[in-house]
Design a protein around this motif. Sequence first.
Motif, PDB file in Angstrom:
ATOM      1  N   ARG A  73       0.618  -1.271   0.450  1.00 26.24           N
ATOM      2  CA  ARG A  73       0.297   0.083  -0.143  1.00 26.24           C
ATOM      3  C   ARG A  73       0.894   1.703   0.110  1.00 26.24           C
ATOM      4  O   ARG A  73       0.183   2.399  -0.577  1.00 26.24           O
ATOM      5  N   THR A  77       0.399   4.262  -2.612  1.00 27.50           N
ATOM      6  CA  THR A  77       0.045   5.096  -2.585  1.00 27.50           C
ATOM      7  C   THR A  77       1.068   6.345  -3.095  1.00 27.50           C
ATOM      8  O   THR A  77       0.516   7.366  -3.232  1.00 27.50           O
ATOM      9  N   THR A  78       2.443   6.308  -3.301  1.00 26.07           N
ATOM     10  CA  THR A  78       3.550   6.879  -3.599  1.00 26.07           C
ATOM     11  C   THR A  78       3.133   6.917  -5.205  1.00 26.07           C
ATOM     12  O   THR A  78       3.560   7.928  -5.922  1.00 26.07           O
ATOM     13  N   SER A  80       0.029   6.669  -6.679  1.00 23.73           N
ATOM     14  CA  SER A  80      -0.215   7.178  -6.516  1.00 23.73           C
ATOM     15  C   SER A  80      -0.274   9.356  -6.672  1.00 23.73           C
ATOM     16  O   SER A  80      -1.107   9.851  -7.553  1.00 23.73           O
ATOM     17  N   ALA A  81       0.625   9.610  -5.581  1.00 26.01           N
ATOM     18  CA  ALA A  81       0.829  10.856  -5.721  1.00 26.01           C
ATOM     19  C   ALA A  81       1.682  11.218  -6.311  1.00 26.01           C
ATOM     20  O   ALA A  81       1.595  12.788  -6.469  1.00 26.01           O
ATOM     21  N   SER A 133      -4.013   2.999 -10.034  1.00 27.81           N
ATOM     22  CA  SER A 133      -2.880   3.504  -7.900  1.00 27.81           C
ATOM     23  C   SER A 133      -4.359   3.968  -7.630  1.00 27.81           C
ATOM     24  O   SER A 133      -4.125   2.889  -6.705  1.00 27.81           O
ATOM     25  N   LEU A 137      -6.171   2.031  -4.548  1.00 25.75           N
ATOM     26  CA  LEU A 137      -6.618   2.051  -3.542  1.00 25.75           C
ATOM     27  C   LEU A 137      -7.942   2.271  -2.852  1.00 25.75           C
ATOM     28  O   LEU A 137      -7.981   1.713  -1.276  1.00 25.75           O
TER      29      LEU A 137
END
Length: 435
Positions: A73, A77-78, A80-81, A133, A137
Amino acid sequence: MSRELRHRRPRALSPLREHLRDTFWFAPTTALTLVFLLWGVADTLDAAIVDALREDGDLEGIRRLMAIAEDARIIVTTVSAAMMTFIGVVFSISLVAVQMAAGNFTPRIVRIFIRSRISKLTFAVFLATFLLSLLVLTSYESEADPRDVMTVPVVQSALTVVMVVLSLVLFIAYVTQTLQLMKVGPVVERINKESLGEVARMPVQGPDGAPLAPEIARMSHQGRAGVLRDVHIARLVRVARRNGVVLRLIPRIGDHMVPGTPVLAVHGPRVPARSALRHSVSVGVERTFHQDLGFGLRQLSDIALRALSPAVNDPTTAVQCLDRIVVFLAAVAVRPLGAVHHRDRKGVVRLVQNVPGWTDLVDLGLTEIRGCATASPQVSRRMLAGIDDLLRLVPEERRAPLVRHRALLVQALDRTLPEAAERAFALRPDRQGIG
């Protein structure tokens, strides 16, 4: 029909395929649609794995999967950001590079970037990775008890990692190709390759056979004004076959048309219904390589003229363009030109398409460059060598335009260079210009 007279039947989707290649939205949109499907399959697999482990009573296995997914995760998350920022920075820099290349060569090379498969694939995979991504999530659950968990996004997380790796590989390929756009050699070679590809797609011409039947009608253009980009050959051949007529395309591909311009002439017993010919002619803002035999020469000539302008003064670039112009003219030196006959499955001519003749192509490739060649002995020597090479290749009936251009170049150099030594140097053929 003998093998020499066989022709390549037009593909029904050929114009649509070319039009989609001239757009930049189709590949990313398709990729985003496929990502939803891929994510749905991965989510189903994750749920099936959890159900199988629960049926076997392997709660410890579910717990291990949850731990793996929780570690993954952080990566998701990385990604996606950072992915959207990465996309913006990469393509902003790339657009600046393309703009610089368009300024150095010709604005028409921007279409090389637009049609590039690597560019579209890279942009599509970048966006697909970002969207995937986000979707992954949403699959994470807040439940900590393995007995209550419905799905654990392990397959989805692994798929995201695979997409990230693919993005990095495509990023390297994309940067490499974008840098190639900054170099004149790859640009003019790409233009020449597309031009030769269009020559190869021309149907092999046999004897013209019987003359066309009398013309009974003409159909005019009813749409918006613009450049004739291409025609739907398969559709026109099919309509002509069903009506027992021959259709003749009046303008050339690349001509600018306004509403009311005659487009098709009908030769035969009856006039096809206009509804049957709807959407058979494509009009756009600018020319494309598809069915346009002279567009590549137009671009090569533009690049050479810009290179020979006093503001740039780069005769070596003009020589590289002349290299490709000679290659193209050599490829069509023995081909029948002036008109292309498209036949139906029985070999009957159904569509006659007007294309540039040999003299037209020679003038397009040499006239404007010849006008600037007197200021650069490198260019004049390369042009003379190219004309001499073509004179050895072409049949006797096609020598006249080449002889004319050679004579005009010699006359221009005689007027421009009063010194005999300089004139003799500029008139010495050299395939490297000044090797």
